[in-house]
Design an enzyme around this catalytic site. Structure first.
Site, PDB file in Angstrom:
ATOM      1  N   ALA A 156       0.830  -1.204   0.000  1.00  0.00           N
ATOM      2  CA  ALA A 156       0.000   0.000   0.000  1.00  0.00           C
ATOM      3  C   ALA A 156       0.864   1.253   0.000  1.00  0.00           C
ATOM      4  O   ALA A 156       0.629   2.188  -0.774  1.00  0.00           O
ATOM      5  CB  ALA A 156      -0.935  -0.012   1.211  1.00  0.00           C
ATOM      6  N   TYR A 157       1.860   1.285   0.857  1.00  0.00           N
ATOM      7  CA  TYR A 157       2.748   2.442   0.946  1.00  0.00           C
ATOM      8  C   TYR A 157       3.504   2.635  -0.360  1.00  0.00           C
ATOM      9  O   TYR A 157       3.570   3.751  -0.896  1.00  0.00           O
ATOM     10  CB  TYR A 157       3.727   2.230   2.104  1.00  0.00           C
ATOM     11  CG  TYR A 157       4.673   3.384   2.343  1.00  0.00           C
ATOM     12  CD1 TYR A 157       4.263   4.503   3.050  1.00  0.00           C
ATOM     13  CD2 TYR A 157       5.996   3.341   1.891  1.00  0.00           C
ATOM     14  CE1 TYR A 157       5.121   5.566   3.292  1.00  0.00           C
ATOM     15  CE2 TYR A 157       6.867   4.390   2.125  1.00  0.00           C
ATOM     16  CZ  TYR A 157       6.436   5.499   2.825  1.00  0.00           C
ATOM     17  OH  TYR A 157       7.299   6.547   3.055  1.00  0.00           O
ATOM     18  N   SER A 158       4.078   1.546  -0.893  1.00  0.00           N
ATOM     19  CA  SER A 158       4.856   1.636  -2.132  1.00  0.00           C
ATOM     20  C   SER A 158       4.000   2.135  -3.287  1.00  0.00           C
ATOM     21  O   SER A 158       4.419   3.002  -4.065  1.00  0.00           O
ATOM     22  CB  SER A 158       5.457   0.265  -2.478  1.00  0.00           C
ATOM     23  OG  SER A 158       6.319  -0.187  -1.456  1.00  0.00           O
ATOM     24  N   SER A 160       1.203   3.916  -3.101  1.00  0.00           N
ATOM     25  CA  SER A 160       0.796   5.309  -2.889  1.00  0.00           C
ATOM     26  C   SER A 160       1.934   6.271  -3.208  1.00  0.00           C
ATOM     27  O   SER A 160       1.715   7.329  -3.810  1.00  0.00           O
ATOM     28  CB  SER A 160       0.313   5.517  -1.448  1.00  0.00           C
ATOM     29  OG  SER A 160       1.365   5.402  -0.509  1.00  0.00           O
TER      30      SER A 160
END
Length: 250
Positions: A156-158, A160
């Site tokens: 999710a972080y990557s 985003s």
């Protein structure tokens, strides 16, 4: 080294300014003459951070960067006092970490993208509206090396942060002749309170990828950001600068 007048008579907005990278940037810009506004979802943290800068010109606002009406109203309020020269979007979350993609809840994925990517879009949109009439401005979005290379366990972080890098490219090209630049930074692991709360094995995984074998320091981030948002960086736009201790070299 500090140039006490580099940002004299300039107004800067820093989201996520209550702590971490945002506060480090705010301190740097304030020390070099800027009037800084600290925006944070945690209004108490923003107020405390602004009070700690009392020998400089600093204000604070509680702003939810995922709420368009909140962002719009905050920009309009500050614009009434004069031109906004600098906007640094540092607000963000890690989201699920140490978790493989097939185990990530949709709600957690969407929340991470909403804060990190939609928030970046809204800040950029209204920063541009504030700056373009004045034909000058510096917008900087905090992305991550994870957005370039991807971190296992952080889908999710990557995703985003990859979106943030794409946003920088598009907005920078759209307004390249306007006097307003849009750039980003892509740090590797910077030891902040946000990172300290991550899964220990996830921190080790990220740090092991850094050839310098250490995390970056907040001052190191602030120093790079200060140059990017200065008048000196007049021929840079649409670019995301690495800050990775040798991890990213292209």
């Amino acid at each position: 080294m500090s140039n006490l007048n580099r940002f004299k008579d300039q107004t800067a907005i820093i989201t996520g300014g209550g702590s971490g990278i945002g506060f480090a940037v705010a301190k740097k810009l304030a020390a070099e003459g800027a009037k800084v506004w600290l925006w944070d979802i945690d209004g108490e943290a923003a107020e405390e951070a602004a009070l700690s800068l009392q020998k400089h010109k600093a204000g604070f606002m509680r702003v939810d960067i995922t709420d368009e009406s909140d962002v719009k109203a905050a920009f309009e309020k500050i614009s009434q006092e004069g031109a906004i020269s600098i906007v640094v979007n540092s607000a963000g979350i890690v989201g699920p970490n140490g978790v493989n993609t097939d185990e990530v809840d949709l709600a957690d994925f969407e929340m991470t993208c909403r804060i990190n990517l939609t928030g970046s879009f809204l800040i950029t949109k209204y920063a541009l509206k504030a700056m373009l009439p004045h034909k000058y401005g510096r917008i900087l979005l905090v992305a991550s090396v994870a957005g370039k290379e991807g971190n296992a366990g952080m889908a999710a972080y990557s995703a985003s942060k990859a979106g943030v890098i794409g946003l920088v490219k598009s907005a920078g090209k759209e307004h390249a002749e306007s006097g307003v630049t849009v750039n980003g930074i892509a740090p590797a692991t910077i030891m902040t309170s946000m990172v300290e709360k991550m899964e220990p094995h996830q921190i080790k995984y990220m740090t092991d990828k850094i050839p310098m074998k250490r995390c970056g320091g907040l001052e190191e981030v602030a120093n790079l950001v200060a140059w990017i948002v200065s008048e000196e960086a007049s021929f840079n736009t649409g670019f995301t600068f690495d800050l990775t201790g040798g991890r990213a070299v292209y």
